[in-house]
Design a protein around this motif. Sequence first.
Motif, mmCIF file in Angstrom:
data_model
loop_
_atom_site.group_PDB
_atom_site.id
_atom_site.type_symbol
_atom_site.label_atom_id
_atom_site.label_comp_id
_atom_site.label_asym_id
_atom_site.label_seq_id
_atom_site.Cartn_x
_atom_site.Cartn_y
_atom_site.Cartn_z
ATOM 1 N N HIS A 1 0.830 -1.212 0.000
ATOM 2 C CA HIS A 1 0.000 0.000 0.000
ATOM 3 C C HIS A 1 0.865 1.264 0.000
ATOM 4 C CE1 HIS A 1 -2.972 2.967 1.276
ATOM 5 N NE2 HIS A 1 -2.209 3.227 2.323
ATOM 6 N N GLN A 2 1.789 1.378 0.958
ATOM 7 C CA GLN A 2 2.603 2.588 1.083
ATOM 8 C C GLN A 2 3.536 2.752 -0.108
ATOM 9 O OE1 GLN A 2 2.236 4.979 3.223
ATOM 10 N NE2 GLN A 2 3.947 6.208 2.478
ATOM 11 N N GLU A 3 4.099 1.658 -0.583
ATOM 12 C CA GLU A 3 5.017 1.726 -1.719
ATOM 13 C C GLU A 3 4.300 2.222 -2.978
ATOM 14 O OE1 GLU A 3 6.760 -0.215 1.453
ATOM 15 O OE2 GLU A 3 4.880 -0.824 0.473
ATOM 16 N N LEU B 1 3.325 6.154 -7.228
ATOM 17 C CA LEU B 1 2.315 6.840 -8.031
ATOM 18 C C LEU B 1 2.305 8.335 -7.752
ATOM 19 C CD1 LEU B 1 -0.659 4.305 -7.973
ATOM 20 C CD2 LEU B 1 1.145 4.590 -9.682
ATOM 21 N N SER B 2 2.551 8.736 -6.522
ATOM 22 C CA SER B 2 2.626 10.165 -6.209
ATOM 23 C C SER B 2 3.816 10.805 -6.916
ATOM 24 C CB SER B 2 2.750 10.377 -4.694
ATOM 25 O OG SER B 2 1.604 9.915 -4.013
ATOM 26 N N ALA B 3 4.973 10.139 -6.867
ATOM 27 C CA ALA B 3 6.159 10.666 -7.536
ATOM 28 C C ALA B 3 5.920 10.800 -9.036
ATOM 29 C CB ALA B 3 7.361 9.765 -7.260
ATOM 30 N N ALA C 1 -1.709 16.814 -11.175
ATOM 31 C CA ALA C 1 -1.039 15.722 -10.463
ATOM 32 C C ALA C 1 -2.062 14.848 -9.744
ATOM 33 C CB ALA C 1 -0.026 16.286 -9.469
ATOM 34 N N VAL C 2 -3.030 15.472 -9.093
ATOM 35 C CA VAL C 2 -4.065 14.712 -8.386
ATOM 36 C C VAL C 2 -4.889 13.890 -9.371
ATOM 37 C CG1 VAL C 2 -6.195 14.916 -7.040
ATOM 38 C CG2 VAL C 2 -4.196 16.300 -6.428
ATOM 39 N N LEU D 1 0.342 11.737 -2.029
ATOM 40 C CA LEU D 1 1.201 12.188 -0.941
ATOM 41 C C LEU D 1 1.752 13.579 -1.247
ATOM 42 C CD1 LEU D 1 3.369 8.975 -0.362
ATOM 43 C CD2 LEU D 1 1.477 9.781 1.078
ATOM 44 N N PRO D 2 2.105 14.360 -0.212
ATOM 45 C CA PRO D 2 2.830 15.610 -0.461
ATOM 46 C C PRO D 2 4.165 15.284 -1.144
ATOM 47 C CG PRO D 2 2.008 15.529 1.794
ATOM 48 C CD PRO D 2 1.811 14.158 1.217
ATOM 49 N N ALA D 3 4.665 16.193 -1.956
ATOM 50 C CA ALA D 3 5.893 15.937 -2.713
ATOM 51 C C ALA D 3 7.068 15.599 -1.819
ATOM 52 C CB ALA D 3 6.228 17.145 -3.589
ATOM 53 N N ASP D 4 7.111 16.189 -0.610
ATOM 54 C CA ASP D 4 8.262 15.922 0.264
ATOM 55 C C ASP D 4 8.196 14.548 0.928
ATOM 56 O OD1 ASP D 4 6.268 16.324 2.130
ATOM 57 O OD2 ASP D 4 7.227 18.051 3.102
ATOM 58 N N GLN D 5 7.118 13.793 0.664
ATOM 59 C CA GLN D 5 7.017 12.432 1.200
ATOM 60 C C GLN D 5 7.279 11.368 0.126
ATOM 61 O OE1 GLN D 5 3.481 11.669 3.574
ATOM 62 N NE2 GLN D 5 3.569 13.704 4.506
ATOM 63 N N CYS D 6 7.720 11.825 -1.031
ATOM 64 C CA CYS D 6 8.109 10.863 -2.077
ATOM 65 C C CYS D 6 9.426 11.309 -2.698
ATOM 66 C CB CYS D 6 7.014 10.669 -3.124
ATOM 67 S SG CYS D 6 6.140 12.152 -3.655
#
Length: 296
Positions: free
Chosen positions: A186-188, A193-195, A207-208, A228-233
């Motif tokens: 899930h987290q991966e 996908l966010s990146a 992006a969304v 995710l926020p950009a700083d979390q990927c």
Amino acid sequence: PLGDQYSGVGASGLQGGGGQRTTVSPEALMASVGTVEARHIGYAKSIAGAIPAAVRTATQDPFGAQAAVLSLLLDRDAAVSKTQMSVLEETLTPGELRQVVTLAPAIHDLDPRCRLPLLDLALPALQEFSQGQYRRFHEMIRRLVEADAEISLFEYALQRIVLSRLGRKFDQPDQLATIKTEAAIHQECLVILSALAYVGGGDQTAAVRAFNTAAMRIGTQVAVAGILPADQCSLTDVDEALKKLALTTLFLKRKVMNACIACVTADRQITVEEGELVRLVAASIDCPMPPILMPE
């Protein structure tokens, strides 16, 4: 780990997605995962044919292949290129340096679509390196990429593909698939996908939209969680995610790849850089994927 070099770089720090866009069919790309058709073989041959014969010949030898890969990383900015050449002068033998100087002009002028195919041509010969030669080569790649304050999509893709393909021989053996459920990744999936959604360019709304298009192909849990926020990927996060995704079953790998394709083609278009990023994910998780057809 590769990502440790860029632990402070978020997904928004990856430069790419701004090149010429080609209209594609996301469905056709997804159907190609795990298959190779005659049109893919024909396309690969045509791209290889666009690489100068002298460059193709050089890739058949380990040190010629090394020169070709290092030349791919030489920056177009004169100041950055000067710094990079200083690194090579410190590290390479005079003969090895001459190979880089000889090949660099032709490689500099390559069609961007030929960059990863050239890397593909070079990788088999690089397998012939000794452990020490591989370590030196890998260190040179790292230093060339670090010569400026940015990392392009291609630089990251090249590093990751080299690490994934050659690392199986020089760093660690293939690992067995031990992850069999979507809940376990899930987290991966959120990170990858966010990146990809941020790298695609455009504003937060775009992006969304790209993330949401992709997330439903993984599962409701990912879609509900949201981008995710950009700083979390950051690249560290991306690297760690790819390592875990490499341990999934082929079924899950194909599902992840389909979601990645859906993300970068949410607008039914793709750039060379986005195609390279999808190829790097496929290489990193060892999921077979033919060349992405990028017509002129």
